[in-house]
Design a protein around this motif. Structure first.
Motif, mmCIF file in Angstrom:
data_model
loop_
_atom_site.group_PDB
_atom_site.id
_atom_site.type_symbol
_atom_site.label_atom_id
_atom_site.label_comp_id
_atom_site.label_asym_id
_atom_site.label_seq_id
_atom_site.Cartn_x
_atom_site.Cartn_y
_atom_site.Cartn_z
ATOM 1 N N SER A 19 -3.462 1.222 9.316
ATOM 2 C CA SER A 19 -4.835 1.016 9.777
ATOM 3 C C SER A 19 -5.524 -0.090 8.991
ATOM 4 O O SER A 19 -6.238 -0.912 9.565
ATOM 5 C CB SER A 19 -5.637 2.316 9.652
ATOM 6 N N VAL A 20 -5.312 -0.110 7.689
ATOM 7 C CA VAL A 20 -5.919 -1.152 6.852
ATOM 8 C C VAL A 20 -5.395 -2.526 7.263
ATOM 9 O O VAL A 20 -6.165 -3.489 7.368
ATOM 10 C CB VAL A 20 -5.647 -0.874 5.355
ATOM 11 N N VAL B 297 -7.071 -3.441 10.696
ATOM 12 C CA VAL B 297 -8.489 -3.785 10.561
ATOM 13 C C VAL B 297 -8.639 -5.135 9.856
ATOM 14 O O VAL B 297 -9.471 -5.960 10.252
ATOM 15 C CB VAL B 297 -9.251 -2.668 9.811
ATOM 16 N N THR B 298 -7.817 -5.385 8.848
ATOM 17 C CA THR B 298 -7.864 -6.671 8.155
ATOM 18 C C THR B 298 -7.540 -7.812 9.113
ATOM 19 O O THR B 298 -8.224 -8.844 9.128
ATOM 20 C CB THR B 298 -6.883 -6.681 6.964
ATOM 21 N N LEU C 213 0.825 -1.211 0.000
ATOM 22 C CA LEU C 213 0.000 0.000 0.000
ATOM 23 C C LEU C 213 0.856 1.257 0.000
ATOM 24 O O LEU C 213 0.523 2.250 -0.652
ATOM 25 C CB LEU C 213 -0.943 -0.006 1.211
ATOM 26 N N LEU D 241 -2.664 5.332 7.159
ATOM 27 C CA LEU D 241 -3.794 4.661 6.517
ATOM 28 C C LEU D 241 -3.432 3.215 6.166
ATOM 29 O O LEU D 241 -4.231 2.301 6.381
ATOM 30 C CB LEU D 241 -4.217 5.423 5.263
ATOM 31 N N ALA D 242 -2.230 2.998 5.649
ATOM 32 C CA ALA D 242 -1.791 1.644 5.321
ATOM 33 C C ALA D 242 -1.744 0.773 6.582
ATOM 34 O O ALA D 242 -2.200 -0.370 6.579
ATOM 35 C CB ALA D 242 -0.422 1.672 4.648
ATOM 36 N N TRP E 7 -0.185 5.180 -0.611
ATOM 37 C CA TRP E 7 -1.031 5.386 0.561
ATOM 38 C C TRP E 7 -0.206 6.004 1.685
ATOM 39 O O TRP E 7 0.968 5.661 1.855
ATOM 40 C CB TRP E 7 -1.596 4.065 1.043
#
Length: 52
Positions: free
Chosen positions: A32-33, A36-37, A20, A29-30, A25
């Motif tokens: 966080s993704v 969350v994943t 990412l 944000l990277a 990105w």
């Protein structure tokens, strides 16, 4: 660690975060993704085991 020039060397985090980041990105944000994943996979694994 000896740094000759440029950015300090490091692994850049998990492979998904590195991908990412290469796609432009922002770091937060990277990360966080990725987080969350991981939580979704962990919750899905836990939920799937409860129904066995």
């Amino acid at each position: 660690m000896i740094q000759t020039r440029g950015r300090p060397k490091g692994n850049g985090g998990p492979p998904l975060a590195r991908f990412l980041r290469r796609c432009g990105w922002p770091p937060a944000l990277a990360a966080s993704v990725v987080t969350v994943t991981f939580l979704l996979v962990a919750a899905g694994t836990r939920y799937g085991r409860m129904n066995l």
